[in-house]
Design a protein around this motif. Structure first.
Motif, PDB file in Angstrom:
ATOM      1  N   GLU A  86       1.125  -1.452   0.075  1.00 45.71           N
ATOM      2  CA  GLU A  86      -0.130   0.751   0.169  1.00 45.71           C
ATOM      3  C   GLU A  86       0.807   1.535  -0.291  1.00 45.71           C
ATOM      4  OE1 GLU A  86      -4.220   0.560   2.069  1.00 45.71           O
ATOM      5  OE2 GLU A  86      -2.458   1.106   4.110  1.00 45.71           O
ATOM      6  N   LYS A 132      -4.775   6.661   0.874  1.00 47.92           N
ATOM      7  CA  LYS A 132      -4.121   5.296   0.844  1.00 47.92           C
ATOM      8  C   LYS A 132      -4.466   4.346  -0.803  1.00 47.92           C
ATOM      9  CE  LYS A 132      -2.913   4.373   4.933  1.00 47.92           C
ATOM     10  NZ  LYS A 132      -1.639   5.043   4.923  1.00 47.92           N
ATOM     11  N   SER A 134      -4.166   0.889  -2.423  1.00 49.71           N
ATOM     12  CA  SER A 134      -3.362  -0.589  -2.416  1.00 49.71           C
ATOM     13  C   SER A 134      -3.534  -1.096  -4.199  1.00 49.71           C
ATOM     14  CB  SER A 134      -4.520  -1.328  -1.897  1.00 49.71           C
ATOM     15  OG  SER A 134      -5.986  -0.905  -1.890  1.00 49.71           O
ATOM     16  N   VAL A 159       1.188  -0.720  -7.857  1.00 46.96           N
ATOM     17  CA  VAL A 159       1.228  -1.055  -6.591  1.00 46.96           C
ATOM     18  C   VAL A 159       1.860  -2.680  -6.960  1.00 46.96           C
ATOM     19  CG1 VAL A 159       0.073  -2.267  -4.108  1.00 46.96           C
ATOM     20  CG2 VAL A 159      -0.234  -0.116  -5.331  1.00 46.96           C
TER      21      VAL A 159
END
Length: 181
Positions: A86, A132, A134, A159
């Motif tokens: 994350e 955030k 992710s 990510v």
């Protein structure tokens, strides 16, 4: 000229003792102009007109300069890249005054500015709090200050190494003799 962020404009005359009068709205400075006393901060599109005068002399011709001011481009923190796990993402506009620029971004591939200059329905206003990410995400962002939009900044945050990162703004420079594809 065209500028990003506030520009300080200085005026001068070669005639000792002459006074300079100016306007910022394109109107005639000989009627209601402001007496120049030091650099003038221009933070939005303006047409500056100025002339110099001194008793016993003929007034100068009026000069005109057009200033086009664009808001600062958005900067991502951390920068676009490939991340394991994350990512906590923040954004800012580098030279904006306190409380100046508002940042708008999208996560759906659309421009946060709609045609005609308004804020698009899909745009999210950045509140200054990191958020955030992710999964691999493409973000398009612009800042808006004093009614002026920045260039579009596009960034990819990959990510877990699932994509190659890309970041650019819409000021494309192509070397002479080459074409953009």
């Amino acid at each position: 000229g065209e500028y990003i962020g506030t520009v300080n404009v200085s005026m001068s005359t070669p005639t000792p003792g002459a006074q300079i009068f100016y306007t910022l709205d394109g109107s005639d400075p000989s009627v209601g102009g402001t007496l120049y006393s030091g650099p003038v901060a221009i933070d939005q599109n303006r047409t500056v007109k100025a002339y110099a005068t001194l008793a016993g002399y003929t007034a100068s011709l009026t000069t005109t300069e057009v200033y086009t001011v664009q808001a600062d481009n958005v900067v991502f923190v951390p920068p676009p890249g490939i991340y394991e796990g994350e990512v906590s993402l923040g954004m800012f506009s580098p030279t904006s005054g306190i409380g100046g620029a508002q940042i708008y971004y999208t996560l759906d591939g659309t421009d946060p500015r709609e045609q005609g200059g308004g804020v698009s329905a899909s745009a999210i206003r950045y509140t200054g709090q990191p958020f955030k990410i992710s999964s691999t995400t493409d973000i398009k962002a612009r800042s808006l200050e004093a009614g002026q939009w920045s260039a579009l900044t596009v960034a990819t945050f990959a990510v877990d190494g699932s994509a190659v990162p890309v970041a650019h703004d819409d000021h494309l420079e192509v070397p002479e003799g080459q074409t953009a594809t």
